[in-house]
Design an enzyme around this catalytic site. Sequence first.
Site, PDB file in Angstrom:
ATOM      1  N   TYR A 100       0.799  -1.230   0.000  1.00 28.84           N
ATOM      2  CA  TYR A 100       0.000   0.000   0.000  1.00 28.84           C
ATOM      3  C   TYR A 100       0.832   1.280   0.000  1.00 28.84           C
ATOM      4  CZ  TYR A 100      -4.315  -2.592   0.198  1.00 28.84           C
ATOM      5  OH  TYR A 100      -5.377  -3.408  -0.133  1.00 28.84           O
ATOM      6  N   GLU A 142      -8.424  -7.116   4.771  1.00 27.27           N
ATOM      7  CA  GLU A 142      -7.668  -8.216   4.167  1.00 27.27           C
ATOM      8  C   GLU A 142      -6.954  -9.047   5.213  1.00 27.27           C
ATOM      9  OE1 GLU A 142      -5.452  -6.001   1.230  1.00 27.27           O
ATOM     10  OE2 GLU A 142      -7.361  -5.332   0.342  1.00 27.27           O
TER      11      GLU A 142
END
Length: 412
Positions: A100, A142
């Site tokens: 990310y 997630e």
Amino acid sequence: MAVAAPISPEHIAIVKATAPVLKEHGTTITTLFYRNMMDAHPELKNTFSISNQESGAQPRALAAAVFAYATYVDDLGKLSAAVERIAHKHESLNVQADHYPIVGKYLIEAVAAVLGDACTPEIAQAWTAAYAALADIFINREKQLYEAHETWQGWRRFKIQRKVPETAEITSFYLVPEDAKPLPSFLPGQYISLQVFVTQMGHMQPRQYSLSEAPQSDYYRISVKKEHGKQVGVPGLISNMLHENYKEGDVLELTAPAGEFFANPKESKDKPLVLISAGVGLTPMLSILNSAVNAGSQQHISWIHGVHSTELHPFKDHIRDICAKDVNKNIKTTLFVTSPQQHDVEGSDYHFAGRSDLSKVDPNSDLFLDDNQAEYYICGPHDFMKDMEKYLIGAGVDAGQIHLEVFGTGDE
């Protein structure tokens, strides 16, 4: 949906104010983002579909997602369904938390490059904060999904035990784990990600395939359509490789089953199910049907399917055998055939000639429009799914009871 890190009111106001600009320049920004990120981190080419990059589908999908986030940054509940779908996709691709910051860096840099002087320090700061909040949502969700598969992390080697042609276009692959350990169950309708090495690209490429069988402890089954080069980009690259290059005994790599498109047997056992599919879109429906039959479920199931011809209808004998059994009188199927052949008998080999048209089926015995508990599952080409959804909503079905399996990027 996971809770986001707080964003200041000032940053929220800036993000919402710049949403129209992001909409106007979104695809330009995301195309530049992907190019720069892939150049700097070529290892990520193993994660992203090159077909979707070359067709422009992936940049369009990300641009649409960024615009939606900017629009609802102060009301993220409206994005919960999209977040869940993307989180499952990320899980299936083994996306990790440390990816990310890389994405954030190149996305914000692309915004600044495209907007130029219009991207003030205040705008850059606001979008950096907004991205961090969204990344936290995905990372947390997630993490939950990964923890649910605690005994299976990342890619796992599977051997092709059997390769069975179902029609001239569709072949089933029976996949067994190389380590011979029991397989985790899954919810009927879910998919696996599969990756293979593509020599001409020099890296791995992943694709998602619905599981086409009820959960088994020793194998998974996928049923793959061979494509004929009609798509833009690299048409049917992985599907065609599976058909042409992979044989029984060869090894593939899979991640654990994922996906938010499923019929939970425990939650839906008392609700009528309507399965609506076209072409290879029947694969998750077959998993749902087989699971219900194996469980001895007596819930009413209506399956409406569309094919080009009866010869291209996979599993038709299996489906016919299920419906012929007295114990399965709760199951009804309706088949639309675009181009019936002379030997096809209406009422026996198919029910309606032409494309799928829900106005032709019985509103109650086929669609259960008289039962507000019914759940609707749709899988097929994008336009087909939207047409079916539009009809059902027009007939009074609550949108929350309609479930679409959106493969690819979902950018349309």
